[in-house]
Design an enzyme around this catalytic site. Structure first.
Site, PDB file in Angstrom:
ATOM      1  N   GLY A   1      49.312  40.936  46.594  1.00  0.00           N
ATOM      2  CA  GLY A   1      49.656  40.624  45.294  1.00  0.00           C
ATOM      3  C   GLY A   1      50.416  39.565  44.937  1.00  0.00           C
ATOM      4  O   GLY A   1      50.712  39.085  43.884  1.00  0.00           O
TER       5      GLY A   1
ATOM      6  N   ARG B   1      37.166  38.330  33.783  1.00  0.00           N
ATOM      7  CA  ARG B   1      38.478  38.563  33.724  1.00  0.00           C
ATOM      8  C   ARG B   1      39.227  38.117  32.456  1.00  0.00           C
ATOM      9  O   ARG B   1      40.266  38.731  31.978  1.00  0.00           O
ATOM     10  CB  ARG B   1      39.130  37.601  34.966  1.00  0.00           C
TER      11      ARG B   1
ATOM     12  N   TYR C   1      41.673  41.107  31.244  1.00  0.00           N
ATOM     13  CA  TYR C   1      42.946  41.133  31.163  1.00  0.00           C
ATOM     14  C   TYR C   1      43.531  39.608  30.397  1.00  0.00           C
ATOM     15  O   TYR C   1      44.671  39.194  30.890  1.00  0.00           O
ATOM     16  CB  TYR C   1      43.694  40.794  32.627  1.00  0.00           C
TER      17      TYR C   1
ATOM     18  N   CYS D   1      26.425  40.320  23.457  1.00  0.00           N
ATOM     19  CA  CYS D   1      26.595  40.566  22.246  1.00  0.00           C
ATOM     20  C   CYS D   1      27.942  41.537  21.871  1.00  0.00           C
ATOM     21  O   CYS D   1      27.744  42.831  21.902  1.00  0.00           O
ATOM     22  CB  CYS D   1      25.449  41.452  21.689  1.00  0.00           C
TER      23      CYS D   1
HETATM   24  C1  LIG Z   1      43.939  44.863  45.129  1.00  0.00           C
HETATM   25  C2  LIG Z   1      44.850  45.102  46.456  1.00  0.00           C
HETATM   26  C3  LIG Z   1      45.299  44.357  47.343  1.00  0.00           C
HETATM   27  C4  LIG Z   1      45.037  42.794  46.849  1.00  0.00           C
HETATM   28  O1  LIG Z   1      45.747  42.260  45.545  1.00  0.00           O
HETATM   29  P1  LIG Z   1      45.747  40.671  45.406  1.00  0.00           P
HETATM   30  O2  LIG Z   1      46.775  40.691  44.160  1.00  0.00           O
HETATM   31  O3  LIG Z   1      44.340  40.463  45.342  1.00  0.00           O
HETATM   32  O4  LIG Z   1      46.457  40.208  46.461  1.00  0.00           O
HETATM   33  C5  LIG Z   1      46.116  44.608  48.382  1.00  0.00           C
HETATM   34  N1  LIG Z   1      46.237  46.031  48.523  1.00  0.00           N
HETATM   35  C6  LIG Z   1      45.615  46.849  47.722  1.00  0.00           C
HETATM   36  C7  LIG Z   1      45.918  48.227  48.185  1.00  0.00           C
HETATM   37  C8  LIG Z   1      45.159  46.447  46.580  1.00  0.00           C
HETATM   38  O5  LIG Z   1      44.559  47.666  45.819  1.00  0.00           O
END
Ligand SMILES: *Cc1c(COP(=O)(O)O)cnc(C)c1O
Length: 442
Positions: free
Chosen positions: A248, A324, A328, A355
């Site tokens: 994340g 993307r 988003y 389209c």
């Molecule tokens: C998508 C995901 C990640 C990676 O997320 P990033 O934002 O790309 O670092 C890690 N663990 C789980 C369970 C995920 O679904």
């Protein structure tokens, strides 16, 4: 930090000109830097491994399991495998690719909210490190699958810590109404039940609160709750050997807040959840791959509407190549591959040929004046780019190129039109030979 820079006025990747790649491979094309991939992995893993508080009882450094869904190209995963990386996977396909890329099963984690029985069986037989279970029905099925194989399934339960975070509602996963994970209360109950089951081995807990997180505060809040739950399980006499803290961490998309650096993240993790006597896992995806890739596209033409005066930069890349922005509202820096000779700028809507109005990469973006035939690069496109590609509008999947120190190789070729057509066999009753429309067109 990445390895894309201008040399003699032209954008290069590790010494290879993007113009040259575009000439040889065509556009649109994804280009990845091996050095950037390796650097991101080593900086992140290095920061974690210098924290004594994050060592396991056996003195193991944390497992860094690259979240393959960010970019699962085999050559990309192989590059990371050779650097020592593990894999966080979300399907049998990703597990197979991780193993094909040389990642040992004992460094593979299997996440995801809807693993099928077949996928669980495959993972167990492969001997992966752990399955990250996200619900009670999934745990029930895992127990049945493991029993039918006469095996013991090592798993962690993904707790939804009730802390949502991330750059956009569609990439937040930690809130109570998101589909991911279960409440701590239910998780603790399941954990205790599972520890009595002969085919289940609950080894720890996991969380992952969202993506593109640029502030450590929500992560720290989630981690500190995780610490409390480890202690709560132990207080009930249950053993907790592993803690998976997800991915994340955000990356800079040029106009966004600068994300925390890996050293600060590692220090926060050590202070918040360190010294628990567990083996730690981290699952970075975007952090590893995003800035290691660009999407190179050619300007088809510039269309100026006479009614509104709006200028559209029409590219040969579209939402099917890079989803993307449509999915988003994501921001990508767009750079001319050849640096302009003067400061002339224009305000463009940058669009693809698909389209759909959603096939708009950005509106009202100031860019150097561009002409038909010139090349642009979407920066920070190495994560959640090619993997989300489709052949919508019967546009062939964009090819992928990996660069290493002055050399490059096509690591996924663009399919030919013949290949695309051959992939869709006609049933016998539609045999094309001699087929004519039944109703003659007037
Ligand atoms: C998508 C995901 C990640 C990676 O997320 P990033 O934002 O790309 O670092 C890690 N663990 C789980 C369970 C995920 O679904």
């Amino acid at each position: 930090m990445n390895h894309f820079d201008y040399q003699d006025g032209e954008l290069h990747c590790e010494g290879v000109s993007l113009t040259e790649i575009a000439r040889e491979v065509g556009t649109p094309v994804y280009v990845y830097s091996s050095a950037t991939l390796e650097r991101h992995y080593t900086v992140f893993a290095g920061a974690l491994s210098t924290m004594p508080a994050l060592r396991s009882p056996k003195e193991e450094a944390p497992l860094v399991a690259y979240a393959m869904k960010a970019n699962s190209n085999l050559a990309v995963v192989r590059t990371l495998a050779l650097a020592g990386c593990g894999a966080d996977t979300v399907s049998e396909g990703e597990i197979r690719k991780a193993m094909a890329a040389g990642i040992p099963a004992e460094r593979i984690v299997f996440s995801g909210v809807g693993k099928t029985d077949g996928e669980m069986a495959f993972a167990l037989k492969a001997g992966i490190y752990q399955l990250n279970v996200e619900s009670r029905p999934e745990l029930d099925r895992l127990a049945r699958v493991a029993a039918s194989l006469n095996m013991i399934a090592p798993f962690v339960i993904r707790i939804n810590p009730g802390v949502g975070a991330g750059g956009h509602a569609k990439i937040t996963t930690g809130g109570a109404k998101d589909k991911f994970g279960i409440s701590a209360e239910e998780a603790l109950k399941l954990y205790a039940e599972a520890s009595a089951h002969r085919n289940l081995a609950p080894v720890g807990i996991a969380c992952h609160i969202g993506s593109q997180i640029t502030d450590l505060t929500p992560m720290q809040a989630a981690f500190s709750r995780m610490r409390g739950w480890v202690e709560a399980l132990r207080a009930e006499g249950l053993s907790v050997e592993r803690l998976d803290l997800g991915g994340g961490l955000g990356v800079p998309y040029f106009n966004q807040p600068t994300p925390p650096n890996p050293a600060d993240f590692a220090e926060m993790a050590a202070l918040t959840v360190g010294n628990l006597g567990v083996r730690y896992t981290f699952e970075p995806g975007r952090l590893i791959a995003a800035n290691a890739g660009v999407l190179v596209s050619r300007v088809v033409h510039v269309h100026e509407r006479s009614d509104s005066g709006q200028k559209f930069l029409v590219l040969d890349a579209a939402m099917n190549d890079l989803l993307r922005p449509a999915l988003y509202d994501a921001y990508h820096d767009i750079r001319p591959v050849v640096q302009p000779a003067n400061d002339d700028a224009e305000i463009y809507d940058v669009v693809g040929p698909v389209c759909e109005t959603g096939d708009t990469f950005t509106r009202d973006r100031q860019l150097p004046r561009l002409r038909a035939g010139e090349l642009v690069a979407f920066m920070t496109a190495g994560a959640y780019g090619a993997v989300m590609g489709s052949e919508y509008n019967s546009r062939p999947l964009a090819p992928e190129v990996l660069v290493r120190d002055g050399r490059f190789a096509v690591v996924r070729p663009r399919p030919s039109y013949d290949e695309m057509i051959a992939r869709e066999p006609l049933p016998q009753w539609l045999e094309p030979k001699g087929l004519r429309p039944r109703v003659a067109l007037a």
